[in-house]
Design an enzyme around this catalytic site. Sequence first.
Site, PDB file in Angstrom:
ATOM      1  CG  ASP A 274      -2.244   0.762   0.962  1.00 57.80           C
ATOM      2  OD1 ASP A 274      -2.382   1.465   0.228  1.00 57.80           O
ATOM      3  OD2 ASP A 274      -3.131   0.123   1.647  1.00 57.80           O
TER       4      ASP A 274
ATOM      5  CG  ASP B 238      -9.613   2.443  -0.686  1.00 53.22           C
ATOM      6  OD1 ASP B 238      -9.206   1.216  -0.731  1.00 53.22           O
ATOM      7  OD2 ASP B 238      -9.076   3.213   0.050  1.00 53.22           O
TER       8      ASP B 238
HETATM    9  C1  GLA Z   1      -5.732   1.714   1.908  1.00 51.54           C
HETATM   10  C2  GLA Z   1      -6.230   0.455   1.106  1.00 51.54           C
HETATM   11  C3  GLA Z   1      -7.358   0.007   1.897  1.00 51.54           C
HETATM   12  C4  GLA Z   1      -6.729  -0.584   3.015  1.00 51.54           C
HETATM   13  C5  GLA Z   1      -6.300   0.506   4.088  1.00 51.54           C
HETATM   14  C6  GLA Z   1      -5.450  -0.097   5.069  1.00 51.54           C
HETATM   15  O1  GLA Z   1      -6.725   2.961   2.233  1.00 51.54           O
HETATM   16  O2  GLA Z   1      -6.541   1.232  -0.018  1.00 51.54           O
HETATM   17  O3  GLA Z   1      -7.648  -1.235   0.891  1.00 51.54           O
HETATM   18  O4  GLA Z   1      -5.699  -1.581   2.930  1.00 51.54           O
HETATM   19  O5  GLA Z   1      -5.219   1.272   3.360  1.00 51.54           O
HETATM   20  O6  GLA Z   1      -5.136   1.046   5.952  1.00 51.54           O
END
Ligand code: GLA
Length: 727
Positions: A480, A550
């Site tokens: 990430d 997301d």
């Molecule tokens: C980001 C990612 C999510 C999740 C969060 C965790 O926003 O896009 O899918 O993994 O971080 O903190």
Amino acid sequence: MPISFDSEKRIFKLDTKNSSYIMQVFEENYLIHLYYGAYIPDNSVEDLAFRRGNASFSATNETIGEGFFNVDSWPMEYSCNGAGDMRVSALAIRNRWGNSVTDVRYVDYKIFKGKPALEGLPALYTMTEDDATTLEIETVDKVTGAKVFLLYTVFENYGAMTRSVRVENASDAVMDLQRVYSTCVEFPTMDYNMHHLYGAWNKERTLVKRHLEHGIQSIASKRGSSSHNHNPFVCLAKDDATEDFGEAFGFNFVYSGNFAADVEVDFNDTTRLIMGINPIDFCWHLEPGEVFTAPEVVMVYSNEGIGGMSRTFHRLYNNHLIRGEWKNKKRPLLINSWEGCFFDFDDEKMVAFAKNAKELGFELLVMDDGWFGKRNDDTCSLGDWYVNEDKLKGGLSSLVKRVNDLGLEFGIWFEPEMISPDSDLYHAHPDWCLQVPDREKSIGRHQYVLDMSRKDVRDCIYDQMAAVLKGNNITYVKWDFNRNLTQAGSALLPPERQHEVFHRFVLGTYELMGRIVNDFPHILLENCSGGGGRFDPGMLYFSPQIWCSDNTDPMERLTIQFGTSMCYPASCVGAHVSANRRTGYETKGNVAMSGTFGYELDPVKLNDEERRIIKRQVKEYHKYYDLIRTGDLYRLILPTENKHRCAWGYVAQDKSEALFTFVTNLRLMNTTFYVRLKGLDPDKYYIDDETDEIHSGALLMNAGLNLSKHSADCGTSYTIYLKEVKN
Ligand code: GLA
């Protein structure tokens, strides 16, 4: 040979199965552009470069003389700054005397089979040297001694080519690259629409188009990543081009940092497109003998509309960008813990997830954020990549074993380029994050950004990650990246190199990611950046899948996934069914099925009806796996063009089967709905899996299907699976 040089006319011709790209070494060794478009067999196109008139007071080369050629309006193959061409420049080099006049001229060329790797950079690759042919043109700026190599690789069977640039300081003095774009393409007219993908967090890659106008139209990122806001993709499609017909030129930058794509229409109604590293906050210092390599741009030509362009990108990326063990290996059906429990979990909860997931037929459990340091929310612990044993009693190995014993593989989350101020790492090394003297560091999601240009920083993060990956049976990593770069300075670099930080950051990330991928080839890597904030071909080179957004609402996802499909194949588009949305599981599944597919929910909380639907979806996942990943995408109704419906399909490359999906976005009353399918073989007969009706491909594509009997309620959807009937 796909690349030829006519030494009499001094013309280079680069051909693919459907396109030709032609340039010429002109008087005084200027390299001028002649043609890019549909394949033509001959090369007598010198006249195409001629431009009448001049823009305004245009000054030109004295030896050639005034009144004919001038660099201000003729199509230049690689435009330079300060020597007469007043349109957007691809190259500007500040020299030892402090000025940035840059003027490169042709010297020599090489043509060879295959494609060289670009040092430290992701790029398309060949499997055999017959897959592609490369032309390297050497140019030089005589005054400064800068040698500029223009690299062109032709993927003949795809209608595609790549371009990049290498600059060598062949002088005895320092020089600074102020801008070095990777491609510069000229078009003799302005009758194009510029299609591009804008967005934001939760709204990535929304397709928009605008007609070219006089002046410069640009998209760019200066966030340190390719970003949610603009994808490094542009398509110039002829005014009369549609999804299925006409000419479309696609450009996609293989890079994960600051980029810019500028399209300028001049007084003559001619168009120039340049694409490359964003020159804002970029300046690369070259000592004598040093070399700089710019990332590459992939250029796709289609005379089968925008749809044809997308299909070429998809095949090209599936075969020549995505790498490693997972390139063709079937990916496990995963469940990710994030939306199911966020930070609120322990080992027992993970095991309960795994038990339920196994019953449903899932194959991999991904434990997302919150397993390390003392992290129970997003305020701490990034950089401390050791397990939180208060949360996961018995440690990570014990949990992984328990999950494995239940028959599931185990995956884990990292955010390697980040550091929380509240972390052991930050307390030990406050100088390890990006920063500039005397200024406060901005904070984003309670975190700073590590200085990835530093090897000591990368080594420390690598060692921590490797310890986790070596010590446990982990087969998947989600990587990430959750903030923009600000105060992008490095404590180690001298002042004259501070403008290299943005690019060095990306190179550092590539180096670390490359190490992880090489040392743990069995691991399936999925990139992510607050959803799809770093969804670009650079990342795709390292990770065969990228979390798309997301936003897991299937109706909102349609726009995001359609935009993404402009150049990225379904095989890489991270898409999950989640619990937290109003739309039914049916539609959630139908939409996520057009990506990598998986689940993002608490399986313990599912009711019987939801379990029944999910079990059916798991079967469909296996049934359609190859078709969606290797089939050709046909967009039937785009959500950006029709607010009521949306439809698309995947057709096997041998046309033996197809899956079409139809979604109603907005309720329709009493509407008759005919759809003409696309991409089938008109001479083949297909049986509808559900109704057993048999129709010819010709009927399905010309008369179409009357789908009026299906529900047209908002949020409903259905699929039609067709299989060839063999006599
Ligand atoms: C980001 C990612 C999510 C999740 C969060 C965790 O926003 O896009 O899918 O993994 O971080 O903190």
